[in-house]
Scaffold this motif. Structure first.
Motif, mmCIF file in Angstrom:
data_model
loop_
_atom_site.group_PDB
_atom_site.id
_atom_site.type_symbol
_atom_site.label_atom_id
_atom_site.label_comp_id
_atom_site.label_asym_id
_atom_site.label_seq_id
_atom_site.Cartn_x
_atom_site.Cartn_y
_atom_site.Cartn_z
ATOM 1 N N TRP A 310 0.846 -1.197 0.000
ATOM 2 C CA TRP A 310 0.000 0.000 0.000
ATOM 3 C C TRP A 310 0.888 1.257 0.000
ATOM 4 N N GLU A 311 1.935 1.226 0.827
ATOM 5 C CA GLU A 311 2.844 2.369 0.929
ATOM 6 C C GLU A 311 3.617 2.581 -0.371
ATOM 7 N N SER A 312 4.109 1.499 -0.955
ATOM 8 C CA SER A 312 4.887 1.596 -2.201
ATOM 9 C C SER A 312 4.053 2.176 -3.333
ATOM 10 N N LEU A 313 2.816 1.697 -3.448
ATOM 11 C CA LEU A 313 1.942 2.185 -4.516
ATOM 12 C C LEU A 313 1.571 3.654 -4.303
ATOM 13 N N TYR A 314 1.380 4.032 -3.038
ATOM 14 C CA TYR A 314 1.024 5.420 -2.730
ATOM 15 C C TYR A 314 2.176 6.359 -3.089
ATOM 16 N N ILE A 315 3.388 5.981 -2.706
ATOM 17 C CA ILE A 315 4.561 6.803 -3.012
ATOM 18 C C ILE A 315 4.777 6.892 -4.519
ATOM 19 N N SER A 316 4.556 5.771 -5.212
ATOM 20 C CA SER A 316 4.683 5.771 -6.666
ATOM 21 C C SER A 316 3.678 6.723 -7.298
ATOM 22 N N ALA A 317 2.461 6.743 -6.753
ATOM 23 C CA ALA A 317 1.431 7.649 -7.273
ATOM 24 C C ALA A 317 1.834 9.100 -7.066
#
Length: 353
Positions: A310-317
């Motif tokens: 969840w954190e990785s995808l959020y930062i990528s966004a």
């Protein structure tokens, strides 16, 4: 069939009437339908009525059959629902059935009905558990739709502003939809179509991936079961693999980065949605599912609730959005500089003349 024991084998019939007029040998009941402000008459006892009907069909002598009849006068629709829920329940009822019985999903049903008409689609949503007369085909739990909406609530789940609720991983759906909660969900409802699109498109990408594996007959994605099938909320979409219900939630939640505080898209959704999804799949989510499969982790709920993804995808966004905003700023600067240059050239040429 022992007619004499009919009374002891049935819990009776419970009626809701608007007016009751007794006479010497009968009762005259005025029953209003729900759209007339009533509660449709029988609120318990359908099985008892059916037993009488079957008895008549089998030519049984029903003159000795007795049943208790309880008549409530002037019940509100809400009270009738409460009585019906309690009277017809012999096993524990799941929370969504109780919420549905109270009418708390009415605002969502109305929105879906308008969406079906507007976009020519049909939803398969289960608002209850084991309800007689409901379609037997697989249905999407209504709580899944609520989760899709919660994932896009950038005001509640905001790592930059609320450390207590960083991401909606492992979220719990409230058993009572308050007026405040309904207001929040109503504000999020316009985003439902986009959330459904993201989920459906992700499943299409996964279907393409497992249909053309690097090694023939090998599925390298954790939590994906090629022996099962999946039906999404929109009845048009079914897929030849099974997946955890919450599979797409971390992906959908990352899209909340592109929303402002009023739940409006910062960038036009149709312009970035597909490219961003492909970016997440290629660089993060596919690799994550492959690594989990390699590590032997196959439990779907654990995979979809892993805070790290969840954190990785959020930062990528966030990074993706910042890059696009910078491109827009630079593009704006270039256009301004071009206009200035063109204007300067025009003045110089005019001076030469």
């Amino acid at each position: 069939m022992c007619i004499e024991k009919f009374f002891s084998r049935h819990s009776g019939i419970v009626l809701s009437a608007n007016i009751v007029k007794p006479s010497k040998t009968s009762l005259e009941l005025e029953v209003l339908e729900a759209n007339e402000g009533g509660s449709d008459g029988i609120i318990n006892g359908g099985h008892t009525v059916l037993a009488f009907e079957q008895g008549k069909n089998y030519k049984y002598d029903l003159t000795q059959a007795r049943v208790k009849v309880t008549i409530h006068i002037g019940l509100t629709e809400e009270s009738a629902k409460d009585i019906a829920l309690a009277s017809n329940t012999t096993t524990p009822v799941d929370s969504r059935s109780k919420v549905n019985a109270r009418g708390d999903y009415k605002f969502l049903k109305q929105y879906l009905a308008s969406l079906e008409q507007k976009e020519d689609r049909k939803f398969r949503i289960a608002y209850y558990q084991n309800q007689s007369g409901a379609p037997r085909n697989a249905q999407c739990n209504v709580t899944h739709l609520l989760k899709l909406l919660y994932c896009l609530d950038r005001n509640k789940y905001n790592p930059d502003g609320n450390k207590r609720a960083l991401h909606p991983a492992g979220m719990s759906i409230p058993s009572n939809i308050t007026d405040t909660e309904r207001e929040r969900l109503t504000a999020l409802l316009p985003l439902l179509s986009q959330a459904l699109w993201i989920e459906q498109r992700l499943y299409e990408i996964i279907q393409e991936h497992i249909s053309n594996p690097r090694r023939k007959g090998v599925n390298d994605l954790a939590s994906i079961d090629t022996r099962k099938t999946t039906l999404l909320p929109d009845s048009k979409y079914s897929f030849g693999f099974g997946a955890p219900t919450d599979l797409a939630l971390p992906i959908i939640a990352s899209y909340r980065v592109f929303l402002d505080k009023d739940y409006k898209w910062i960038l036009p959704f149709n312009e970035f949605a597909e490219d961003f999804l492909q970016h997440l799949w290629t660089n993060y989510f596919r690799k994550y599912l492959v690594s989990e499969k390699t590590a032997g982790n196959t439990v779907g709920t654990k995979i979809s609730r892993n805070q790290e993804i969840w954190e990785s995808l959020y930062i990528s966004a966030q990074s993706y959005l910042n890059q696009h905003l910078m491109q827009m700023v630079n593009s704006g600067k270039q256009e301004s500089e071009s206009e200035v240059t063109q204007g300067t050239k025009g003045r110089v040429q005019a001076g030469k003349k």
